[in-house]
Write a protein that holds these residues in place. Structure first.
Motif, short mmCIF file in Angstrom:
data_model
loop_
_atom_site.label_atom_id
_atom_site.label_comp_id
_atom_site.label_asym_id
_atom_site.label_seq_id
_atom_site.Cartn_x
_atom_site.Cartn_y
_atom_site.Cartn_z
N PHE A 1 -1.03 45.90 -9.26
CA PHE A 1 0.09 45.82 -10.27
C PHE A 1 0.16 44.79 -10.93
O PHE A 1 0.38 44.01 -12.16
CB PHE A 1 1.34 46.34 -9.37
CG PHE A 1 2.53 46.17 -10.43
CD1 PHE A 1 3.00 47.04 -11.19
CD2 PHE A 1 3.54 44.91 -10.31
CE1 PHE A 1 3.87 46.75 -11.98
CE2 PHE A 1 4.66 44.82 -10.94
CZ PHE A 1 5.24 45.53 -11.83
N HIS A 2 0.15 43.39 -9.91
CA HIS A 2 0.31 42.05 -10.32
C HIS A 2 -0.68 41.55 -11.15
O HIS A 2 -2.13 41.99 -10.92
CB HIS A 2 0.53 41.20 -9.22
CG HIS A 2 -0.55 41.01 -8.26
ND1 HIS A 2 -0.40 42.05 -7.05
CD2 HIS A 2 -1.66 40.43 -7.89
CE1 HIS A 2 -1.60 42.05 -6.55
NE2 HIS A 2 -2.52 41.01 -6.83
N ASN A 3 -0.75 41.05 -12.27
CA ASN A 3 -1.76 40.64 -13.28
C ASN A 3 -1.47 39.11 -13.43
O ASN A 3 -2.27 38.69 -14.44
CB ASN A 3 -1.71 41.57 -14.34
CG ASN A 3 -0.77 41.29 -15.50
OD1 ASN A 3 0.12 40.58 -14.91
ND2 ASN A 3 -0.69 42.12 -16.20
N LYS A 4 -0.84 38.33 -12.75
CA LYS A 4 -0.52 36.99 -12.95
C LYS A 4 -0.42 36.11 -11.79
O LYS A 4 0.35 36.63 -11.08
CB LYS A 4 0.70 36.57 -14.04
CG LYS A 4 0.70 35.31 -14.41
CD LYS A 4 -0.12 34.72 -15.00
CE LYS A 4 -0.34 33.33 -15.37
NZ LYS A 4 -1.38 32.70 -15.96
N TRP A 5 -1.37 35.09 -11.81
CA TRP A 5 -0.85 34.17 -10.66
C TRP A 5 -0.61 32.89 -11.03
O TRP A 5 -1.04 32.42 -12.18
CB TRP A 5 -2.36 33.95 -9.74
CG TRP A 5 -2.65 35.12 -8.95
CD1 TRP A 5 -1.98 35.34 -7.51
CD2 TRP A 5 -3.12 36.26 -9.23
NE1 TRP A 5 -2.46 36.80 -7.12
CE2 TRP A 5 -3.07 37.34 -8.18
CE3 TRP A 5 -3.76 36.75 -10.50
CZ2 TRP A 5 -3.74 38.60 -8.38
CZ3 TRP A 5 -4.27 38.09 -10.72
CH2 TRP A 5 -4.26 38.96 -9.43
N PHE A 6 0.17 32.08 -10.54
CA PHE A 6 0.36 30.61 -11.09
C PHE A 6 -0.37 29.76 -10.20
O PHE A 6 -0.38 29.81 -8.74
CB PHE A 6 1.76 30.48 -10.86
CG PHE A 6 2.72 31.41 -11.85
CD1 PHE A 6 2.47 31.59 -13.09
CD2 PHE A 6 3.56 32.21 -11.32
CE1 PHE A 6 3.18 32.31 -13.85
CE2 PHE A 6 4.56 33.16 -11.96
CZ PHE A 6 4.05 33.26 -13.11
N SER A 7 -0.43 28.45 -10.71
CA SER A 7 -1.22 27.51 -9.80
C SER A 7 -0.07 27.07 -8.80
O SER A 7 -0.64 26.55 -7.65
CB SER A 7 -1.58 26.28 -10.63
OG SER A 7 -0.48 25.82 -11.37
N GLU A 8 1.01 26.71 -9.16
CA GLU A 8 1.95 26.67 -8.32
C GLU A 8 2.53 27.90 -7.68
O GLU A 8 2.98 28.90 -8.47
CB GLU A 8 3.29 25.93 -9.04
CG GLU A 8 4.46 25.66 -8.16
CD GLU A 8 5.57 25.00 -8.84
OE1 GLU A 8 6.60 24.42 -8.27
OE2 GLU A 8 5.80 25.23 -9.80
N LYS A 9 2.55 28.21 -6.22
CA LYS A 9 3.10 29.50 -5.47
C LYS A 9 4.56 29.46 -5.70
O LYS A 9 5.29 28.49 -5.35
CB LYS A 9 2.48 29.32 -4.08
CG LYS A 9 2.88 30.70 -3.35
CD LYS A 9 2.24 30.70 -2.08
CE LYS A 9 2.69 32.25 -1.58
NZ LYS A 9 3.19 32.46 -0.23
N LEU A 10 4.87 30.28 -6.27
CA LEU A 10 6.45 30.65 -6.44
C LEU A 10 6.84 31.38 -5.09
O LEU A 10 6.81 32.57 -5.12
CB LEU A 10 6.90 31.32 -7.58
CG LEU A 10 6.33 30.77 -9.03
CD1 LEU A 10 6.83 31.56 -10.03
CD2 LEU A 10 6.69 29.31 -9.12
N ASN A 11 7.47 30.80 -4.11
CA ASN A 11 7.89 31.48 -2.98
C ASN A 11 8.84 32.68 -3.05
O ASN A 11 9.67 32.67 -3.86
CB ASN A 11 8.58 30.53 -1.97
CG ASN A 11 7.69 29.36 -1.41
OD1 ASN A 11 6.36 29.45 -1.16
ND2 ASN A 11 8.26 28.32 -1.01
N GLY A 12 8.31 33.69 -2.47
CA GLY A 12 9.11 35.04 -2.85
C GLY A 12 9.11 35.68 -4.00
O GLY A 12 9.76 36.71 -4.26
#
Length: 130
Positions: free
Chosen positions: A87-98
């Motif tokens: 489902f997820h198709n985006k990751w960020f270089s900064e981990k967004l907690n939660g």
């Protein structure tokens, strides 16, 4: 314990995303209060939410919604080296907690989520026990 299934839309670093998730909080906005400040999430909107009697029920419906979107929009999924769709198709270089299960905003996909949440669960907490 009762849980909500929700759909939120927000901007992060100049791009628009949507997230489907569950929470035990009565107010979905409170679930994101810290993240909006810490990560600078803008144009944050709760599009829809519905109540379920248990966490397990909410998780089951969340997974059903993920599967519907994965199946209906395969070209937008993250696909691993073994061909499994996520489902997820985006990751960020900064981990967004939660904040996981994020997708790049696509109006058709968000509309599927909006309709699903409206058709599943209860709109009002009091209706869970009516």
């Amino acid at each position: 314990m009762e849980h909500k299934l929700y759909l939120v839309v927000f901007n992060y670093n100049g791009s628009k995303y949507f997230k489907v998730g569950i929470t035990s909080k009565t107010d979905v906005d409170k679930r994101f209060k810290y993240a909006k400040i810490k990560y600078g999430l803008t144009e944050f909107k709760i599009r829809r939410s519905s109540w379920f009697k248990t966490k397990e029920e909410a998780e089951e419906e969340e997974q059903s919604l993920f599967n519907i979107i994965i199946d209906k929009f395969p070209e937008n999924n993250y696909v691993d080296k073994n061909g499994k769709h996520y489902f997820h198709n985006k990751w960020f270089s900064e981990k967004l907690n939660g904040i996981t299960e994020i997708r790049k905003y696509n109006h058709e996909e968000a509309q599927v989520a909006y309709e699903f949440i409206g058709e599943n669960g209860e709109r009002n907490h009091k209706d869970l026990f009516a």
